[in-house]
Motif scaffolding. Sequence first.
Motif, short mmCIF file in Angstrom:
data_model
loop_
_atom_site.label_atom_id
_atom_site.label_comp_id
_atom_site.label_asym_id
_atom_site.label_seq_id
_atom_site.Cartn_x
_atom_site.Cartn_y
_atom_site.Cartn_z
N LEU A 146 0.84 -1.20 0.00
CA LEU A 146 0.00 0.00 0.00
C LEU A 146 0.87 1.25 0.00
CD1 LEU A 146 -2.77 1.21 -0.08
CD2 LEU A 146 -2.87 1.03 2.40
N ALA A 147 1.93 1.28 0.79
CA ALA A 147 2.84 2.43 0.80
C ALA A 147 3.49 2.61 -0.56
CB ALA A 147 3.90 2.24 1.88
N ILE A 148 3.88 1.50 -1.19
CA ILE A 148 4.49 1.55 -2.52
C ILE A 148 3.48 2.12 -3.52
CG2 ILE A 148 5.37 0.16 -4.43
CD1 ILE A 148 6.50 -1.76 -2.24
N ALA A 149 2.26 1.62 -3.50
CA ALA A 149 1.22 2.09 -4.42
C ALA A 149 0.93 3.57 -4.21
CB ALA A 149 -0.05 1.27 -4.26
N GLN A 150 0.86 4.01 -2.96
CA GLN A 150 0.62 5.42 -2.67
C GLN A 150 1.76 6.29 -3.20
OE1 GLN A 150 0.08 5.06 1.58
NE2 GLN A 150 -2.16 5.14 1.38
N TYR A 151 2.98 5.86 -2.97
CA TYR A 151 4.15 6.60 -3.46
C TYR A 151 4.12 6.70 -4.98
CZ TYR A 151 8.99 7.79 -4.45
OH TYR A 151 10.13 8.40 -4.93
N ILE A 152 3.87 5.59 -5.65
CA ILE A 152 3.84 5.56 -7.12
C ILE A 152 2.73 6.46 -7.66
CG2 ILE A 152 3.37 4.10 -9.13
CD1 ILE A 152 4.76 1.82 -7.54
N ALA A 153 1.55 6.37 -7.07
CA ALA A 153 0.42 7.20 -7.53
C ALA A 153 0.76 8.68 -7.36
CB ALA A 153 -0.85 6.84 -6.76
N GLU A 154 1.40 9.03 -6.26
CA GLU A 154 1.77 10.43 -6.01
C GLU A 154 2.80 10.92 -7.01
OE1 GLU A 154 0.74 12.83 -3.91
OE2 GLU A 154 -0.73 11.61 -2.84
N ILE A 155 3.88 10.17 -7.22
CA ILE A 155 4.91 10.65 -8.14
C ILE A 155 4.44 10.62 -9.59
CG2 ILE A 155 6.82 10.06 -6.60
CD1 ILE A 155 7.48 7.73 -8.55
N GLY A 156 3.46 9.78 -9.88
CA GLY A 156 2.89 9.72 -11.21
C GLY A 156 1.78 10.74 -11.43
N GLY A 157 1.47 11.52 -10.40
CA GLY A 157 0.44 12.54 -10.52
C GLY A 157 -0.97 11.99 -10.57
N LYS A 158 -1.17 10.79 -10.01
CA LYS A 158 -2.50 10.16 -10.03
C LYS A 158 -2.94 9.70 -8.64
CE LYS A 158 -2.90 9.86 -14.60
NZ LYS A 158 -4.02 10.13 -15.43
N PRO A 159 -2.88 10.57 -7.64
CA PRO A 159 -3.25 10.13 -6.28
C PRO A 159 -4.70 9.67 -6.18
CG PRO A 159 -3.06 12.52 -6.37
CD PRO A 159 -2.55 11.98 -7.69
N GLU A 160 -5.55 10.12 -7.12
CA GLU A 160 -6.96 9.72 -7.07
C GLU A 160 -7.15 8.23 -7.32
OE1 GLU A 160 -6.04 10.90 -11.30
OE2 GLU A 160 -5.60 11.76 -9.36
N GLU A 204 -13.32 6.06 0.18
CA GLU A 204 -12.71 5.37 -0.96
C GLU A 204 -11.29 4.90 -0.62
OE1 GLU A 204 -12.93 8.06 -4.27
OE2 GLU A 204 -15.03 7.61 -4.66
N ARG A 205 -10.53 5.74 0.09
CA ARG A 205 -9.18 5.33 0.49
C ARG A 205 -9.23 4.13 1.44
NH1 ARG A 205 -8.69 10.87 0.08
NH2 ARG A 205 -8.99 11.22 2.29
N ALA A 206 -10.20 4.12 2.32
CA ALA A 206 -10.37 2.97 3.22
C ALA A 206 -10.72 1.71 2.45
CB ALA A 206 -11.43 3.27 4.28
N GLN A 207 -11.55 1.84 1.41
CA GLN A 207 -11.87 0.69 0.58
C GLN A 207 -10.63 0.13 -0.10
OE1 GLN A 207 -15.06 2.54 -1.77
NE2 GLN A 207 -16.40 0.89 -1.05
N VAL A 208 -9.76 1.01 -0.60
CA VAL A 208 -8.53 0.56 -1.24
C VAL A 208 -7.64 -0.13 -0.22
CG1 VAL A 208 -6.41 1.31 -2.39
CG2 VAL A 208 -8.60 2.30 -3.05
N ASP A 209 -7.54 0.48 0.97
CA ASP A 209 -6.73 -0.14 2.03
C ASP A 209 -7.21 -1.54 2.33
OD1 ASP A 209 -5.35 2.23 2.18
OD2 ASP A 209 -6.13 2.80 4.14
#
Length: 89
Positions: free
Chosen positions: A62-76, A84-89
């Motif tokens: 989950l930390a890896i996915a969050q980091y990747i989404a942030e650096i890729g400009g796609k945190p949504e 929604e974030r809780a559902q992903v978690d």
Amino acid sequence: MYKRQADFCLIVADLSGVQLEEVVTTLQEFRANHPQAKAFNATLPALEVEENGQTQLLTSSLAIAQYIAEIGGKPELLGKTPFERAQVD
């Protein structure tokens, strides 16, 4: 188990437009080659990140996915609302 978690991270990377190099290894090899991982009893998947001239490890899918989404400009990708974030978690 590791493969499914790694696949999650790779899917987020693909959707974020972030290119990753996938290295297949065993947990034992990973810990032997990364003293930091051994010290923290880290698990797989893992992502090596260069921060301030130092290599750091992220070892939670989950930390890896969050980091990747942030650096890729796609945190949504990981949810726009707390629910929604809780559902992903």
